[in-house]
Design a protein around this motif. Sequence first.
Motif, PDB file in Angstrom:
ATOM      1  N   THR A   1      -1.358  38.651   6.670  1.00 10.99           N
ATOM      2  CA  THR A   1      -1.401  37.288   6.138  1.00 10.99           C
ATOM      3  C   THR A   1      -0.544  37.181   4.888  1.00 10.99           C
TER       4      THR A   1
ATOM      5  N   THR B   1      -3.771  25.849   4.301  1.00  8.08           N
ATOM      6  CA  THR B   1      -3.405  27.126   4.906  1.00  8.08           C
ATOM      7  C   THR B   1      -2.516  26.909   6.126  1.00  8.08           C
TER       8      THR B   1
ATOM      9  N   LYS C   1      -8.200  20.358   2.754  1.00 11.33           N
ATOM     10  CA  LYS C   1      -7.224  21.136   1.981  1.00 11.33           C
ATOM     11  C   LYS C   1      -6.045  20.239   1.610  1.00 11.33           C
TER      12      LYS C   1
ATOM     13  N   THR D   1      -3.300  24.156  -1.467  1.00  8.84           N
ATOM     14  CA  THR D   1      -4.560  24.723  -0.974  1.00  8.84           C
ATOM     15  C   THR D   1      -4.629  24.714   0.552  1.00  8.84           C
TER      16      THR D   1
ATOM     17  N   ASN E   1       0.398  36.144   1.213  1.00  8.92           N
ATOM     18  CA  ASN E   1      -0.312  35.959  -0.051  1.00  8.92           C
ATOM     19  C   ASN E   1       0.622  35.233  -1.011  1.00  8.92           C
TER      20      ASN E   1
ATOM     21  N   ASP F   1      -3.767  24.618   8.737  1.00  6.94           N
ATOM     22  CA  ASP F   1      -3.619  23.212   8.355  1.00  6.94           C
ATOM     23  C   ASP F   1      -2.185  22.747   8.606  1.00  6.94           C
TER      24      ASP F   1
ATOM     25  N   ASP G   1      -4.776  34.106   1.172  1.00  2.00           N
ATOM     26  CA  ASP G   1      -4.892  34.298   2.619  1.00  2.00           C
ATOM     27  C   ASP G   1      -4.362  33.058   3.319  1.00  2.00           C
ATOM     28  N   PHE G   2      -3.040  32.872   3.264  1.00  5.19           N
ATOM     29  CA  PHE G   2      -2.427  31.689   3.857  1.00  5.19           C
ATOM     30  C   PHE G   2      -2.422  31.770   5.371  1.00  5.19           C
ATOM     31  N   GLY G   3      -2.095  32.933   5.912  1.00  4.71           N
ATOM     32  CA  GLY G   3      -1.923  33.105   7.351  1.00  4.71           C
ATOM     33  C   GLY G   3      -0.625  33.855   7.606  1.00  4.71           C
TER      34      GLY G   3
ATOM     35  N   LEU H   1      -3.131  30.657  -3.201  1.00  2.11           N
ATOM     36  CA  LEU H   1      -3.675  31.151  -1.935  1.00  2.11           C
ATOM     37  C   LEU H   1      -3.424  32.649  -1.767  1.00  2.11           C
TER      38      LEU H   1
END
Length: 877
Positions: free
Chosen positions: A349, A285, A277, A283, A351, A288, A339-341, A337
């Motif tokens: 999550t 998340t 990513k 990209t 968005n 990451d 669904d980043f977290g 994104l």
Amino acid sequence: MKQNRRQGIAAAVALLMVLLWLPTAEAAKDQPELRNLAAGTGYTWSEQPEPSYGDAGNKLTDRKYGTTVFTDPAWAGHLRKSTRSVVFDLGEKKSIARISANFLQDSSVGIAFPNTVSMYASNDGIQWGNLAHIPSREVRWADVPASTQDYVWDGSKDGLAKHHPNATMAYAQYVKVTFTTDVFVFVDEIEIWGTDGKMNKAKQVSADRLTFQEPGKATGGMRNLVLLNNGNGPGGSGSWTKDTLMPYISYVNKQGEPQDWLFDGVLFHSVQSPSGKDFTKGTATLSDWIGYLDKMFADQGDLQQLNEAVTEAGTKLGERGHKENVVLMIPNPGDTLTDFGDVDGDGVTENFSSSAIGAEAAYANKQKAATWWIQQIKQRWKEEKYSKLKLNGIYWTGKSISTSDLLEPNLIQATSKQAHKKDLNFYWMPSFQGNRNYDGEALGFDAALLDSGAYNASSVTQRLADASGLAKQYQMGLELAFDEQINTDTDRRERYIDILNGGIDYGYMRNAFKAYDQGKATLLNSAKSSDPMARQNYDLMYQFVTGTYAKPRPCMKSPEGPVAPNAAQYVVKCGTEITIAHKYNDQSDMWIVFDRFGANKLEGLKEWRLAQNSGASVNPDMSRPSTLLQADVSDWIGPYVVRANANGNGNPWDFTGGNHNYDGGSNSSHTGTTESFRVWADGVEVADGSVTASVYTKIEVVNLIQAYNTKVADGSGRPVLRETVTYEISNGHVQVHNEIEALEDITFDTYYGLQSVNGAWNDTVRYFAGEQEVASSPAGMYSDSGTKAVNPNVDSYLLSSGDQGGFKHMLRVRLDRQYGLGALANLADHMPVIFTQEYGKTYFLQIKGTTPGLKQGEKFAWRGSYDFYSKNLSALQ
């Protein structure tokens, strides 16, 4: 009485009407009828348009707007090079209300809107004050039908905030419009709307202060910031250690010992996460992001290693109180994104997609993520207590402002506020063509550095001049980029030297805040290298950072003082280029030139030149005119088909080393590098730029060669063998010895070793066993010496040119059949000993039809020779 009262009322009404009329009249004076002051006037280009799309001097002011067809003669076309400017002289000072410039975009034919159009006013045509920098409103290079766009400064809307807060018009005689270029830029009408004389709200524009962003409060005192990629993802450098960081924070000698401080700031950053990513494109998340922080702040992570390096360097340099500035990246959240977290623990999550949840909601989620990141950095930093490091700031990884995410500027400004709340500076390094790259201050950055892109530009010096001028106009620092190729590729090294020289030519060496993007570990490899050229790259960077760098002195190929007369030969070394001159025939000297060339830029035989000389002795002046006899077409010391016995990557059979890069493409990565080389004349090592007499010249080249199953597309392949090629040159005779040492267990499939490029000797080829000729053929077709079984004693071949006006060029190539691989124990009986290909090369075969191996540390070797001479045809008659 009533009449007097009526008269009084009438007078009051009249007075009121006058009072009401006065502001209207005043406003009317401020808003006169405007006209196009540029219509029909002449102007001056900084550089004329391309001849095919030229301008006779009136295209910009003839009131003819071009259509969306680029061949419309209304358009003036400019191609690449530097930022263009066009200057209008209005004859006298006038009130200027609006300036517009019209451009074309047609990406199908390489025409793009300018990245930035800037407009200026001046009283004398020398000192200029900026009215506006204007970005493209449209996506540049969009794959859509051709279109046009006006870039406009409108004083009634944009004002002159930099000069006079309440002014709506500029009062000036000269107007300048500049625009950046990429590939083609097409412009037609430029209009300057205004009126004669000076209106009330027309103000003179003060001249801009043209200066780089200088080190100071905005940079936290930093002057030189080095970028270190500490990502574990594809293309990353992985983890840094105390020892690998030492050559960056301190200048080390060849033994690795600190001698002085070097970069005063380190920026840790990563492009890709282990999952692939991208941190810079939005990209990556939350997992990451957390993984990167965990790696960097680990007990023995990058920051702890840096702290230990500074501690050790400080002890050895006697400056225990020294602290290193640290800048850490903040990933770009992007706009895609969904669904980043969950960063705030609400179970939902985040968005980031504007198209999915709307721009405002996406912006709020991105802001939460950015705030969380900064809090994490500060919290973790406080917990670790790095005693020799100073957390200076954070770095925004995006290289341009999005044209689709319209709230990205708001996010950057909000991030700036969060950084400042935590006493952190905020940095940005936009690309040369980055959208709004001029707008760092408005976006909230403390300091912005323009990425010049000079290293990969068509003209390094031209781009440096352009980038330096823009950086001064925008009051930015400069980001200087280069990569690992400077240590192996002479052309790339010249670009690196040009970048350093630009620091003197354009003033950024001493006066600008600078960042250095050095690829993965370029300067580390330079510092550790035994190759004098690579090591010098590190030494020159130290001089540049400390402000003591001077442009390298041009290498002199003619004697500067007395040299021994009537020598057998003369040699001069200029960097990686080594020229050896000997008397060739009664008409000429021959110069045998070694240098780095070809796909892998390995040091070796490169070209042969002839210089007129009818005297009896060789002329030591190697700067005089010469003609090229044989160019650097291909390799003379052969490549390998070799594989690693363990930990291979599954690549198919292929050549590596020699003139063979990763996939045969002109821009493909290397499969071999020159680790070092040295030159001696009669046993004394030769220094640069000194013509030296000698009986023989010795050149030792050490190359590292990858296997076909260890080479990697990005150039990071693993070397499996070291070849040490030694040349001893004397009067046209070149003795060659190659020692091949395995760095790990390897197996060979094919190896030629001794070979030649036949361009100058392309008439006939004759094959010999001792003095006995066993076969011959025209040199331009396939032929061979016969199989090893039929002609087992073949040991040489002789190439000759056609008649060159009374003489022929001759080349004799011999392999020592009694030594090492030359005994041909690893050549199958059904294979030829020597063969010639129709494309103009002749080869010995030393390994073919068998698969010999070497254990780590074991060696193969062979030796042979080349003899270059001239045969006088008249002497044969």
